[in-house]
Write a protein that holds these residues in place. Structure first.
Motif, PDB file in Angstrom:
ATOM      1  N   LYS A  33      26.287  25.578   4.153  1.00  0.00           N
ATOM      2  CA  LYS A  33      26.415  24.778   4.552  1.00  0.00           C
ATOM      3  C   LYS A  33      27.600  24.518   5.848  1.00  0.00           C
ATOM      4  O   LYS A  33      27.360  25.210   6.879  1.00  0.00           O
ATOM      5  CB  LYS A  33      26.988  23.275   4.043  1.00  0.00           C
ATOM      6  CG  LYS A  33      26.716  22.168   5.071  1.00  0.00           C
ATOM      7  CD  LYS A  33      27.596  21.417   4.255  1.00  0.00           C
ATOM      8  CE  LYS A  33      28.046  20.195   4.706  1.00  0.00           C
ATOM      9  NZ  LYS A  33      28.431  18.797   3.817  1.00  0.00           N
ATOM     10  N   HIS A  36      25.599  27.438   8.130  1.00  0.00           N
ATOM     11  CA  HIS A  36      24.963  27.086   9.057  1.00  0.00           C
ATOM     12  C   HIS A  36      25.487  26.379  10.148  1.00  0.00           C
ATOM     13  O   HIS A  36      25.312  26.682  11.009  1.00  0.00           O
ATOM     14  CB  HIS A  36      23.540  25.858   8.036  1.00  0.00           C
ATOM     15  CG  HIS A  36      22.657  26.883   9.591  1.00  0.00           C
ATOM     16  ND1 HIS A  36      21.988  26.344  10.021  1.00  0.00           N
ATOM     17  CD2 HIS A  36      21.376  26.714   8.561  1.00  0.00           C
ATOM     18  CE1 HIS A  36      21.270  26.306  10.562  1.00  0.00           C
ATOM     19  NE2 HIS A  36      20.222  26.834   9.702  1.00  0.00           N
ATOM     20  N   LYS A  37      26.727  25.564  10.432  1.00  0.00           N
ATOM     21  CA  LYS A  37      27.189  24.812  11.299  1.00  0.00           C
ATOM     22  C   LYS A  37      28.196  25.909  11.728  1.00  0.00           C
ATOM     23  O   LYS A  37      27.388  25.698  13.576  1.00  0.00           O
ATOM     24  CB  LYS A  37      28.210  23.921  10.385  1.00  0.00           C
ATOM     25  CG  LYS A  37      27.412  22.633   9.787  1.00  0.00           C
ATOM     26  CD  LYS A  37      28.568  21.701   9.568  1.00  0.00           C
ATOM     27  CE  LYS A  37      28.320  19.790   8.837  1.00  0.00           C
ATOM     28  NZ  LYS A  37      29.264  19.900   8.304  1.00  0.00           N
ATOM     29  N   TYR A  42      22.773  23.086  12.133  1.00  0.00           N
ATOM     30  CA  TYR A  42      22.367  22.242  11.454  1.00  0.00           C
ATOM     31  C   TYR A  42      23.485  21.264  11.116  1.00  0.00           C
ATOM     32  O   TYR A  42      24.450  21.607  11.456  1.00  0.00           O
ATOM     33  CB  TYR A  42      22.909  23.434   9.517  1.00  0.00           C
ATOM     34  CG  TYR A  42      22.870  22.347   8.928  1.00  0.00           C
ATOM     35  CD1 TYR A  42      21.365  22.407   7.483  1.00  0.00           C
ATOM     36  CD2 TYR A  42      24.137  21.894   7.790  1.00  0.00           C
ATOM     37  CE1 TYR A  42      21.831  21.420   6.566  1.00  0.00           C
ATOM     38  CE2 TYR A  42      23.802  21.520   6.747  1.00  0.00           C
ATOM     39  CZ  TYR A  42      22.856  21.108   5.959  1.00  0.00           C
ATOM     40  OH  TYR A  42      22.792  20.169   4.953  1.00  0.00           O
ATOM     41  N   PRO A  43      23.399  19.993  10.333  1.00  0.00           N
ATOM     42  CA  PRO A  43      21.848  19.446  10.295  1.00  0.00           C
ATOM     43  C   PRO A  43      20.695  19.005  10.907  1.00  0.00           C
ATOM     44  O   PRO A  43      21.397  19.177  12.410  1.00  0.00           O
ATOM     45  CB  PRO A  43      23.028  17.904   9.059  1.00  0.00           C
ATOM     46  CG  PRO A  43      23.802  18.424  10.299  1.00  0.00           C
ATOM     47  CD  PRO A  43      25.073  19.217  10.440  1.00  0.00           C
ATOM     48  N   GLY A  44      20.576  19.567  11.002  1.00  0.00           N
ATOM     49  CA  GLY A  44      19.246  18.820  11.882  1.00  0.00           C
ATOM     50  C   GLY A  44      17.571  19.379  11.385  1.00  0.00           C
ATOM     51  O   GLY A  44      17.193  19.772  10.150  1.00  0.00           O
ATOM     52  N   HIS A  47      16.373  22.961  10.346  1.00  0.00           N
ATOM     53  CA  HIS A  47      17.534  23.983  10.290  1.00  0.00           C
ATOM     54  C   HIS A  47      16.350  25.127   9.171  1.00  0.00           C
ATOM     55  O   HIS A  47      15.349  24.990   9.648  1.00  0.00           O
ATOM     56  CB  HIS A  47      17.509  22.859   8.679  1.00  0.00           C
ATOM     57  CG  HIS A  47      17.570  22.839   8.079  1.00  0.00           C
ATOM     58  ND1 HIS A  47      17.533  23.587   7.207  1.00  0.00           N
ATOM     59  CD2 HIS A  47      17.215  21.787   7.540  1.00  0.00           C
ATOM     60  CE1 HIS A  47      16.657  23.129   5.783  1.00  0.00           C
ATOM     61  NE2 HIS A  47      16.327  22.053   6.050  1.00  0.00           N
ATOM     62  N   MET A  49      17.633  26.950   6.861  1.00  0.00           N
ATOM     63  CA  MET A  49      18.911  27.133   5.685  1.00  0.00           C
ATOM     64  C   MET A  49      18.604  28.401   4.967  1.00  0.00           C
ATOM     65  O   MET A  49      19.273  28.930   4.032  1.00  0.00           O
ATOM     66  CB  MET A  49      19.224  25.594   4.534  1.00  0.00           C
ATOM     67  CG  MET A  49      19.675  26.184   3.549  1.00  0.00           C
ATOM     68  SD  MET A  49      22.023  26.139   4.125  1.00  0.00           S
ATOM     69  CE  MET A  49      22.673  24.749   4.780  1.00  0.00           C
ATOM     70  N   CYS A  52      19.676  31.367   6.233  1.00  0.00           N
ATOM     71  CA  CYS A  52      20.764  31.193   6.092  1.00  0.00           C
ATOM     72  C   CYS A  52      21.374  32.013   4.583  1.00  0.00           C
ATOM     73  O   CYS A  52      21.737  32.799   4.601  1.00  0.00           O
ATOM     74  CB  CYS A  52      21.164  30.080   6.429  1.00  0.00           C
ATOM     75  SG  CYS A  52      23.304  30.201   5.831  1.00  0.00           S
ATOM     76  N   GLY A  75      20.101  26.725  -0.676  1.00  0.00           N
ATOM     77  CA  GLY A  75      20.540  24.985  -0.428  1.00  0.00           C
ATOM     78  C   GLY A  75      22.258  25.293   0.221  1.00  0.00           C
ATOM     79  O   GLY A  75      22.678  26.316   0.404  1.00  0.00           O
ATOM     80  N   ALA A  76      22.433  24.455   0.728  1.00  0.00           N
ATOM     81  CA  ALA A  76      23.435  24.082   1.680  1.00  0.00           C
ATOM     82  C   ALA A  76      25.114  23.428   0.302  1.00  0.00           C
ATOM     83  O   ALA A  76      25.788  24.485   1.288  1.00  0.00           O
ATOM     84  CB  ALA A  76      23.529  22.770   2.403  1.00  0.00           C
ATOM     85  N   THR A  77      24.688  24.852  -0.962  1.00  0.00           N
ATOM     86  CA  THR A  77      25.829  24.338  -1.818  1.00  0.00           C
ATOM     87  C   THR A  77      25.937  24.958  -2.032  1.00  0.00           C
ATOM     88  O   THR A  77      27.161  26.025  -2.795  1.00  0.00           O
ATOM     89  CB  THR A  77      25.317  23.460  -3.037  1.00  0.00           C
ATOM     90  OG1 THR A  77      23.833  23.307  -3.201  1.00  0.00           O
ATOM     91  CG2 THR A  77      25.230  21.914  -2.605  1.00  0.00           C
TER      92      THR A  77
END
Length: 84
Positions: A33, A36-37, A42-44, A47, A49, A52, A75-77
């Motif tokens: 997360k 990507h930011k 991201y978010p969008g 994205h 992900m 990434c 995933g973002a985590t």
């Protein structure tokens, strides 16, 4: 908007690692997360992900550790500790 590729994300992770080494850090812990930011998008709705996460896995050395893995691996985590 920047053209997001796996290489774009990989270069971001490598730059973060380089900055960490220049600041005498022994390790760097980042999430997908956060990466990507930094790169953007991201978010969008558009994205990237999965790209990434692929880049973060690719940037791992043999001593690096996956601290947290999303259920489908991407995933973002996703959280990885890179040893510098």
């Amino acid at each position: 908007m920047i053209n997001l590729t796996t290489e774009t994300f990989y270069n971001c992770v490598e730059l973060l690692k380089q900055i960490g080494r220049e600041n005498n850090l022994s390790k760097l812990v980042v999430t997908s997360k956060e990466v990507h930011k930094l790169v953007g998008g991201y978010p969008g709705p558009n994205h990237r992900m999965p790209m990434c996460c692929d880049a973060m896995y690719k940037a791992m050395g043999e001593n690096d550790e996956i601290l947290e893995k999303p259920p489908k691996d991407k995933g973002a985590t996703l959280k990885i500790k890179y040893h510098l």
